[in-house]
Design a protein around this motif. Sequence first.
Motif, short mmCIF file in Angstrom:
data_model
loop_
_atom_site.label_atom_id
_atom_site.label_comp_id
_atom_site.label_asym_id
_atom_site.label_seq_id
_atom_site.Cartn_x
_atom_site.Cartn_y
_atom_site.Cartn_z
N ASP A 214 0.83 -1.22 0.00
CA ASP A 214 0.00 0.00 0.00
C ASP A 214 0.86 1.26 0.00
N LEU A 215 2.03 1.18 0.63
CA LEU A 215 2.93 2.34 0.62
C LEU A 215 3.50 2.58 -0.78
N GLY A 216 3.45 1.56 -1.63
CA GLY A 216 3.96 1.70 -3.00
C GLY A 216 5.39 1.20 -3.14
N LEU A 217 5.83 0.31 -2.23
CA LEU A 217 7.18 -0.24 -2.36
C LEU A 217 7.23 -1.18 -3.58
N ASP A 218 8.46 -1.49 -4.04
CA ASP A 218 8.59 -2.15 -5.34
C ASP A 218 8.48 -3.66 -5.33
N GLY A 219 8.68 -4.28 -4.16
CA GLY A 219 8.63 -5.74 -4.13
C GLY A 219 8.77 -6.25 -2.72
N LEU A 220 8.75 -7.58 -2.59
CA LEU A 220 8.81 -8.21 -1.25
C LEU A 220 9.85 -9.32 -1.23
N MET A 221 10.41 -9.56 -0.04
CA MET A 221 11.18 -10.78 0.22
C MET A 221 10.44 -11.49 1.35
N VAL A 222 10.00 -12.73 1.10
CA VAL A 222 9.16 -13.42 2.09
C VAL A 222 9.74 -14.80 2.38
N GLU A 223 9.82 -15.14 3.66
CA GLU A 223 10.31 -16.47 4.02
C GLU A 223 9.17 -17.48 3.98
N CYS A 224 9.43 -18.58 3.28
CA CYS A 224 8.40 -19.58 3.08
C CYS A 224 9.06 -20.96 3.14
N HIS A 225 8.43 -21.89 3.83
CA HIS A 225 9.05 -23.22 4.06
C HIS A 225 7.97 -24.27 3.87
N CYS A 226 8.34 -25.42 3.27
CA CYS A 226 7.31 -26.44 3.05
C CYS A 226 6.78 -26.97 4.39
N ARG A 227 7.61 -26.97 5.43
CA ARG A 227 7.13 -27.39 6.77
C ARG A 227 7.77 -26.48 7.82
N PRO A 228 7.20 -25.27 8.00
CA PRO A 228 7.84 -24.28 8.89
C PRO A 228 8.12 -24.80 10.30
N GLN A 229 7.21 -25.65 10.81
CA GLN A 229 7.41 -26.10 12.20
C GLN A 229 8.69 -26.93 12.35
N GLU A 230 9.21 -27.45 11.21
CA GLU A 230 10.46 -28.24 11.30
C GLU A 230 11.68 -27.42 10.90
N ALA A 231 11.49 -26.14 10.60
CA ALA A 231 12.61 -25.31 10.10
C ALA A 231 13.71 -25.20 11.15
N LEU A 232 14.96 -25.16 10.68
CA LEU A 232 16.09 -25.09 11.59
C LEU A 232 16.44 -23.65 11.99
N SER A 233 15.82 -22.68 11.31
CA SER A 233 16.01 -21.27 11.72
C SER A 233 14.71 -20.53 11.41
#
Length: 355
Positions: A214-233
Amino acid sequence: MYTRPVLARKLPLPVIAGPCSAETPAQLELTAACLRDEGVEWFRAGLWKPRTSPGCFEGVGEKGIAWMQEVRNRFGMKICTEVASAAHVELCLKAGFDMLWLGARTTTSPFLVQEVAEALSGAPVKLFVKNPVNPDRKLWAGAVERLRIKGVNDISLIYRGVSSFGETLYRNDPCWGFAIEFRTAFPDIPFYCDPSHIAGNAAYVPILARKAVDLGLDGLMVECHCRPQEALSDSAQQLTPDEFSAMVRTLAVRRPEAEDACCREEMESVRRRIDVIDDDIITLISERMEASRQMGRLKKEAGVAILQTLRWEEVIGRVRMKARNLGIDPAFVEKLFNEIHEASVSEQNSIISQL
Ligand code: PEP
Ligand code: MN
């Protein structure tokens, strides 16, 4: 259960997505397959992880390079990882990474930025520079300048919030004012937002992503994991592919200007009215500062202390009440008046210390 769309979707804006860390070839493959279906073209995963405390998972390192290359070959995605030293840069350039990023802790260190800048010099790679962990505009700008001096020209910025003291809702303070100030100072550099590291919790990522869009920024970096609950970080803040899919569907990119001429005209007239009000505000602040100085001279003559806490409490109480009556957030008005008070105390201080 993630259900594959028939055709890859088109994202409303550029998104770099993927896990916080590369953990196993299967984790990367599964996450990348789901994200590719959602239209993600830029895949991220950290190979070397800068962890706050020792003893945590510090990344798979060099062996993950081949896993990332496999993602690129299988899904046609561009690959991106974090670099913090000349050794990281050399390995990634040799492996043909399309994009790299400088993490928030690295941007904080001019020695490391210089080392990375020299190693990257002239390389055909896209570099994302995250903001330093503290809201230091000069440190962030200095990092960009160091890189440019060494011929690193394809630079974009990523805003990931700033660290804060004590217990807060988000892992990092969104401090949008800092982001807006930097974006305004460097309007030509693409400006991305990383809502995952601001949020620290998957539940808050969509709302922060929407705010950035909404602010009009150009893009996003998003963390996504197939099984987040098992992620090591960063397990708590990573979205599942389903959550990612739901989130991107709520993002509506806003245009820079209204298309309709009447609406544009009306906006222009409101802008003129705002300009007049802003001028009045400045004039009133200047009159208030003059009254403060006069009070400073009187306090000096009478040997009275500058800080009058009871009087200040009375002022703040009155403006909070007035704000409430006018439908303005009292906390906002209090913040504003605290700034005015600080400036006025400092003026009186310099009057009293004059011989
Ligand atoms: C990351 O992107 O995984 C990361 C470590 O981010 P930051 O440098 O913003 O903390
Ligand atoms: Mn992370």
